[in-house]
Enzyme design. Structure first.
Site, PDB file in Angstrom:
ATOM      1  N   ASP A  57      65.677  19.038 -33.828  1.00 30.78           N
ATOM      2  CA  ASP A  57      65.557  20.363 -34.446  1.00 30.78           C
ATOM      3  C   ASP A  57      66.949  20.794 -34.896  1.00 30.78           C
ATOM      4  O   ASP A  57      67.817  21.109 -34.069  1.00 30.78           O
ATOM      5  CB  ASP A  57      64.975  21.368 -33.445  1.00 30.78           C
ATOM      6  CG  ASP A  57      64.731  22.732 -34.068  1.00 30.78           C
ATOM      7  OD1 ASP A  57      65.170  22.962 -35.216  1.00 30.78           O
ATOM      8  OD2 ASP A  57      64.096  23.573 -33.401  1.00 30.78           O
ATOM      9  N   ASP A  76      73.245  16.892 -57.186  1.00 26.65           N
ATOM     10  CA  ASP A  76      73.828  17.343 -58.452  1.00 26.65           C
ATOM     11  C   ASP A  76      73.784  18.860 -58.589  1.00 26.65           C
ATOM     12  O   ASP A  76      74.467  19.430 -59.445  1.00 26.65           O
ATOM     13  CB  ASP A  76      73.094  16.700 -59.636  1.00 26.65           C
ATOM     14  CG  ASP A  76      71.609  17.006 -59.643  1.00 26.65           C
ATOM     15  OD1 ASP A  76      70.982  16.978 -58.565  1.00 26.65           O
ATOM     16  OD2 ASP A  76      71.052  17.257 -60.733  1.00 26.65           O
ATOM     17  N   GLY A 133      61.106  11.882 -44.606  1.00 25.29           N
ATOM     18  CA  GLY A 133      61.305  12.296 -45.990  1.00 25.29           C
ATOM     19  C   GLY A 133      61.198  11.101 -46.926  1.00 25.29           C
ATOM     20  O   GLY A 133      61.151   9.943 -46.494  1.00 25.29           O
ATOM     21  N   TYR A 176      73.948  12.654 -47.636  1.00 22.70           N
ATOM     22  CA  TYR A 176      73.538  12.715 -49.040  1.00 22.70           C
ATOM     23  C   TYR A 176      73.618  14.148 -49.550  1.00 22.70           C
ATOM     24  O   TYR A 176      73.182  15.088 -48.877  1.00 22.70           O
ATOM     25  CB  TYR A 176      72.104  12.188 -49.198  1.00 22.70           C
ATOM     26  CG  TYR A 176      71.958  10.755 -48.749  1.00 22.70           C
ATOM     27  CD1 TYR A 176      72.165   9.698 -49.635  1.00 22.70           C
ATOM     28  CD2 TYR A 176      71.646  10.454 -47.431  1.00 22.70           C
ATOM     29  CE1 TYR A 176      72.061   8.378 -49.211  1.00 22.70           C
ATOM     30  CE2 TYR A 176      71.536   9.144 -46.998  1.00 22.70           C
ATOM     31  CZ  TYR A 176      71.744   8.109 -47.894  1.00 22.70           C
ATOM     32  OH  TYR A 176      71.643   6.808 -47.472  1.00 22.70           O
ATOM     33  N   TYR A 221      70.465  26.883 -52.639  1.00 21.01           N
ATOM     34  CA  TYR A 221      70.330  25.472 -52.295  1.00 21.01           C
ATOM     35  C   TYR A 221      71.619  24.718 -52.597  1.00 21.01           C
ATOM     36  O   TYR A 221      72.177  24.025 -51.730  1.00 21.01           O
ATOM     37  CB  TYR A 221      69.158  24.854 -53.051  1.00 21.01           C
ATOM     38  CG  TYR A 221      69.117  23.341 -52.984  1.00 21.01           C
ATOM     39  CD1 TYR A 221      68.858  22.689 -51.784  1.00 21.01           C
ATOM     40  CD2 TYR A 221      69.365  22.573 -54.124  1.00 21.01           C
ATOM     41  CE1 TYR A 221      68.848  21.298 -51.719  1.00 21.01           C
ATOM     42  CE2 TYR A 221      69.355  21.184 -54.061  1.00 21.01           C
ATOM     43  CZ  TYR A 221      69.089  20.558 -52.863  1.00 21.01           C
ATOM     44  OH  TYR A 221      69.075  19.188 -52.812  1.00 21.01           O
ATOM     45  N   TYR A 255      67.178  20.589 -46.463  1.00 23.89           N
ATOM     46  CA  TYR A 255      66.292  21.680 -46.881  1.00 23.89           C
ATOM     47  C   TYR A 255      66.296  21.633 -48.403  1.00 23.89           C
ATOM     48  O   TYR A 255      67.314  21.914 -49.040  1.00 23.89           O
ATOM     49  CB  TYR A 255      66.823  23.009 -46.366  1.00 23.89           C
ATOM     50  CG  TYR A 255      65.974  24.213 -46.730  1.00 23.89           C
ATOM     51  CD1 TYR A 255      65.189  24.840 -45.770  1.00 23.89           C
ATOM     52  CD2 TYR A 255      65.964  24.734 -48.017  1.00 23.89           C
ATOM     53  CE1 TYR A 255      64.417  25.953 -46.088  1.00 23.89           C
ATOM     54  CE2 TYR A 255      65.191  25.835 -48.354  1.00 23.89           C
ATOM     55  CZ  TYR A 255      64.427  26.440 -47.377  1.00 23.89           C
ATOM     56  OH  TYR A 255      63.665  27.529 -47.706  1.00 23.89           O
TER      57      TYR A 255
END
Length: 294
Positions: A35, A101, A10, A98, A124, A60
């Site tokens: 996974d 906001d 990422g 992590y 999310y 995600y």
């Protein structure tokens, strides 16, 4: 210091792999090596590395798709971090995770501090908030770092999209009512590495003393339109721009499956006061990013 990094490909994980390397033996993994939908399969890979620190840079992040893939979002953003935090505590390792906001609804009208009550607007944000709570419940030496508007020029991000749009269109319409802290992934990774370097050799004891939830994002905040204007002003290839006009718009003019928080800027004073570190002004960081990666 033996470090296990999960999520190495990422935009943040790629930077972390490079920033953490000088600190000691580093094992960096990502899918398909791991996974997160099959957590039991992770145990052997974690245990063989004998980590003193586990850093979870997986997430995600498909905000709109999460509305129709809630189970997957919660598995990756909530169940997996909770499981990893328990595993870290079991191994006596520190755990860094992590968050975002998007756990806030954006209606406060000032930058959020850690004590402000979260109220996510979509799946999310809900999944990330659940992940925070599961990590906290696991105990051990953990840090949860809430950040915002993370970007790099290596991967698709708001910055790369703005450059692409400006090289293909004469007019851009960008929202003025979404406001937060633009955060360069490299700076976030560098501060994480400096944080760990300062804790060695008593990492677990230090982590338990200062464990908790902290905001860590670029200093200052901007609207999407202001951010985009700064990106275009620093474009290393301005001669390729075709855009001649940037018009203000509102979020309501761009319907999407997931609702976004509007003013979700983060106040990072607690992190700075606790650790003596902070991210630079977002404009300064953006200039450096464009010079290095542009």
């Amino acid at each position: 210091m033996r470090i296990l990094l999960l999520g190495k490909i990422g935009q943040l994980g790629w930077e972390l792999q490079r920033s953490l390397a000088p600190l000691g033996p580093l094992t960096a993994l990502d899918y398909p090596e791991i996974d997160l939908l099959h957590l039991d399969s992770l145990s052997p890979k974690i245990e063989v590395s004998r980590p003193q620190v586990i850093i979870n840079a997986t997430a995600y992040t498909a905000v709109d798709r999460a509305e129709s893939e809630a189970d997957v979002a919660h598995a990756i953003n909530a169940a997996a971090p909770g499981w990893l935090a328990h595993k870290a505590a079991e191994l006596g390792a520190a755990f860094i995770h992590y968050s975002t906001d998007y756990v806030f609804d954006g209606e406060l009208g000032r930058p959020y501090v850690e004590a402000d009550p979260p109220n996510p607007l979509g799946v999310y944000g809900q999944s990330k908030l659940e992940g925070e709570r599961l990590v906290q419940a696991a105990g051990g030496a953990y840090l949860i770092l809430r950040t915002s508007w993370v970007y790099s020029l290596r991967r698709a991000s708001f910055v790369t999209k703005v450059l692409e749009w400006a090289h293909q269109n004469s007019t851009l319409r960008l929202v003025t009512d979404q406001v937060s802290n633009p955060t360069w992934a490299r700076m976030l990774a560098e501060v994480t590495a400096q944080l760990l370097a300062a804790t060695h050799p008593d990492l677990p004891g230090w982590g338990r003393a200062r464990r908790g939830l902290y905001h860590l994002a670029g200093d200052g905040y901007a609207s999407r339109k202001e951010w985009a204007e700064a990106v275009l002003a620093l474009d290393p290839h301005p001669h390729e721009q075709t855009v001649t006009e940037i018009l203000p718009a509102l979020t309501s003019e761009f319907p999407a499956p997931a609702q976004r928080p509007l003013f979700s800027a983060l106040d990072c004073a607690r992190f700075s006061q606790t650790f003596g570190l902070q991210l630079p002004d977002w404009r300064q960081a953006l200039k450096l990013a464009m010079e290095v990666e542009g």
